[in-house]
Design an enzyme around this catalytic site. Structure first.
Site, short mmCIF file in Angstrom:
data_model
loop_
_atom_site.label_atom_id
_atom_site.label_comp_id
_atom_site.label_asym_id
_atom_site.label_seq_id
_atom_site.Cartn_x
_atom_site.Cartn_y
_atom_site.Cartn_z
N ILE A 16 35.54 51.43 48.27
CA ILE A 16 36.33 52.44 48.98
C ILE A 16 35.71 52.72 50.35
O ILE A 16 36.41 53.09 51.29
CB ILE A 16 36.41 53.75 48.15
CG1 ILE A 16 37.41 54.71 48.77
CG2 ILE A 16 35.05 54.40 48.00
CD1 ILE A 16 37.63 55.97 47.94
N GLU B 85 22.80 51.14 46.89
CA GLU B 85 22.86 50.12 45.84
C GLU B 85 21.64 49.21 45.83
O GLU B 85 21.26 48.68 44.78
CB GLU B 85 24.14 49.30 45.98
CG GLU B 85 24.24 48.53 47.29
CD GLU B 85 25.53 47.73 47.40
OE1 GLU B 85 26.03 47.25 46.38
OE2 GLU B 85 26.04 47.60 48.52
N ASP C 205 23.04 47.55 59.66
CA ASP C 205 21.76 46.87 59.46
C ASP C 205 21.47 45.79 60.51
O ASP C 205 20.71 44.86 60.25
CB ASP C 205 21.70 46.24 58.07
CG ASP C 205 22.83 45.25 57.81
OD1 ASP C 205 23.74 45.15 58.67
OD2 ASP C 205 22.81 44.57 56.77
N GLY D 80 31.71 40.59 55.30
CA GLY D 80 32.39 41.75 54.74
C GLY D 80 33.23 42.45 55.80
O GLY D 80 32.82 42.58 56.95
N ARG E 122 33.84 34.07 53.14
CA ARG E 122 32.49 33.52 53.23
C ARG E 122 32.60 32.00 53.06
O ARG E 122 33.41 31.51 52.28
CB ARG E 122 31.60 34.14 52.16
CG ARG E 122 31.57 35.67 52.28
CD ARG E 122 30.54 36.29 51.36
NE ARG E 122 30.65 37.75 51.33
CZ ARG E 122 30.15 38.57 52.23
NH1 ARG E 122 29.48 38.09 53.26
NH2 ARG E 122 30.30 39.88 52.11
N ARG F 100 26.51 70.52 36.65
CA ARG F 100 26.10 69.15 36.41
C ARG F 100 25.26 68.59 37.55
O ARG F 100 25.34 69.05 38.69
CB ARG F 100 27.32 68.26 36.20
CG ARG F 100 28.00 68.44 34.86
CD ARG F 100 29.30 67.69 34.80
NE ARG F 100 29.90 67.77 33.47
CZ ARG F 100 31.17 67.53 33.21
NH1 ARG F 100 31.99 67.19 34.19
NH2 ARG F 100 31.63 67.63 31.98
N ALA G 50 22.12 66.51 49.77
CA ALA G 50 21.59 65.91 48.54
C ALA G 50 20.15 66.35 48.27
O ALA G 50 19.37 66.56 49.21
CB ALA G 50 21.66 64.39 48.62
N ASP H 30 24.99 40.04 60.10
CA ASP H 30 23.87 39.11 60.28
C ASP H 30 24.23 37.67 59.95
O ASP H 30 23.95 36.76 60.74
CB ASP H 30 22.70 39.57 59.40
CG ASP H 30 21.49 38.67 59.54
OD1 ASP H 30 20.76 38.82 60.53
OD2 ASP H 30 21.27 37.80 58.67
N THR I 9 29.65 45.89 60.66
CA THR I 9 29.23 45.95 59.26
C THR I 9 28.99 47.40 58.91
O THR I 9 28.35 48.13 59.67
CB THR I 9 27.96 45.13 58.99
OG1 THR I 9 27.42 45.49 57.71
CG2 THR I 9 26.90 45.34 60.05
N ILE I 10 29.48 47.84 57.76
CA ILE I 10 29.33 49.25 57.41
C ILE I 10 27.88 49.62 57.14
O ILE I 10 27.52 50.80 57.20
CB ILE I 10 30.20 49.64 56.20
CG1 ILE I 10 29.74 48.93 54.93
CG2 ILE I 10 31.67 49.36 56.48
CD1 ILE I 10 30.37 49.48 53.67
N ASP I 11 27.02 48.62 56.86
CA ASP I 11 25.62 48.92 56.50
C ASP I 11 24.77 49.36 57.68
O ASP I 11 23.67 49.89 57.48
CB ASP I 11 24.98 47.70 55.85
CG ASP I 11 25.51 47.42 54.45
OD1 ASP I 11 26.17 48.32 53.88
OD2 ASP I 11 25.30 46.31 53.94
N ARG J 202 22.87 47.18 50.50
CA ARG J 202 21.99 46.31 49.72
C ARG J 202 20.58 46.25 50.30
O ARG J 202 19.59 46.32 49.57
CB ARG J 202 22.57 44.89 49.66
CG ARG J 202 23.75 44.75 48.72
CD ARG J 202 24.26 43.33 48.71
NE ARG J 202 24.74 42.91 50.03
CZ ARG J 202 25.07 41.67 50.34
NH1 ARG J 202 24.93 40.70 49.47
NH2 ARG J 202 25.52 41.38 51.55
#
Length: 319
Positions: free
Chosen positions: A250, A222, A129, A11, A72, A162, A186, A103, A125-127, A171
């Site tokens: 995004i 997610e 991880d 990614g 990939r 709301r 939050a 990874d 990687t944005i995660d 993930r």
């Protein structure tokens, strides 16, 4: 060492271009020929190596994505694919390879290292991880993108009384959700590493309503659950007006933050210096603010956990 190559894989992440720039210019500074491999391991198997110059990486430090593109490649997961990749590198006189990615990209790099090609991985990687490093390239930008969106969502949540469920990427790692949830105030943060019960989320919402609170933000990674499903459940069991926003890809785009540009520049340059020092089969990272080289095996077998203190702090501040 006279020739090295660089590729981006997996990614895309903001800051990859800054890392490519650092690899190319550091290599040229040390008198090396540097080649770019478009589209990751797929491009390697296709034999599409491109000579890189100082000018080829001009005006890219501020750009998101990757000028080398990424893809990939299932074929490279096989022994035959890995052997073919090694042959392509050797046919082109490549003596060292820098792999910028996460990874899965590192596992391909490790296989090439074991076959005899010196490889250095740069964590992008944005995660966030990847173990054994403080931050991965792209994480800071993704968090900034997400928090800007959540700030805007809070404005409309306040206007309409709301509750919003905001699904962010992650993930297997909830770092984005954790950081934007804390920074965005939050009421609940749901991440894959920590088991949760939606009844607890409902209790928090009802407690807020009881003290006069008119709106709430729930951030979910997610990998912890689907925002639409969670939003539907909460509306059915609380009667509140619940809306869902999925931020999606995004978070991968846009100009990298200054922090990501600096990190990418450091790690890209360090990767070349490691190759010149005869290193291979390692990740170029930064731990406790210092550059470090860590064996891929250590990276793969070191558990990566979210910051428990931040998670507890976010829970305390959401009362």
């Amino acid at each position: 060492m006279r020739k090295i190559a660089v590729l981006t894989s997996g990614g895309d992440a903001p800051g990859m271009n800054a890392a490519v720039r650092a690899v190319v210019r550091t290599g040229i500074y040390h008198g090396l020929e540097v080649f770019g491999i478009p589209r990751g391991y797929q491009g390697l198997l296709n034999g599409t190596l491109t000579p890189m110059s100082l000018g080829s990486v001009a005006d890219i430090i501020q750009r998101g994505g990757t000028i080398l593109y990424t893809a990939r490649c299932e074929e490279f997961k096989s022994e035959q694919g890995q052997q073919r990749g090694l042959e392509v590198l050797r046919e082109n006189g490549i003596e060292g390879l820098v792999v910028i990615g996460g990874d899965g990209s590192f596992r391909g790099a490790e296989r090439l290292a074991k076959l005899g090609m010196p490889t250095i991985g740069v964590p992008a990687t944005i995660d966030n991880d990847i173990a054994c490093c403080d931050l991965t390239i792209g994480f800071d930008t993704a968090v900034q993108t997400a928090i800007e969106a959540i700030d805007k969502i809070r404005d409309t949540a306040t206007s309409h009384d709301r509750t919003f469920v905001v699904e962010v990427m992650g993930r297997h790692a909830g770092d984005i959700a954790l950081h934007v949830g804390l920074a965005g105030g939050a009421e609940s943060i749901l991440i894959p590493e920590v088991p949760f019960n939606l009844e607890t989320v409902i209790h928090k919402l009802e407690r807020g309503v009881a003290r006069g609170k008119k709106h709430s933000i729930i951030v979910v990674a997610e990998g912890a659950g689907r925002g639409m499903e969670i939003g539907k459940y909460l509306q059915e069991h609380t009667g509140l007006d619940v809306r869902v926003t999925v931020l999606g890809h995004i978070q991968r785009g846009g100009p990298p933050t200054a922090r990501d540009r600096v990190l990418a520049s450091q790690l890209g340059a360090f990767a070349v210096e490691l190759l010149l020092a005869g290193e291979g089969g390692k990740m170029a990272g930064r731990q406790d603010g210092r550059l470090c080289a860590v064996d891929f095996e250590t990276v793969f077998h070191t558990p990566r956990k979210p910051d428990g203190y931040l998670f507890d702090l976010a829970d305390k501040l959401s009362i």
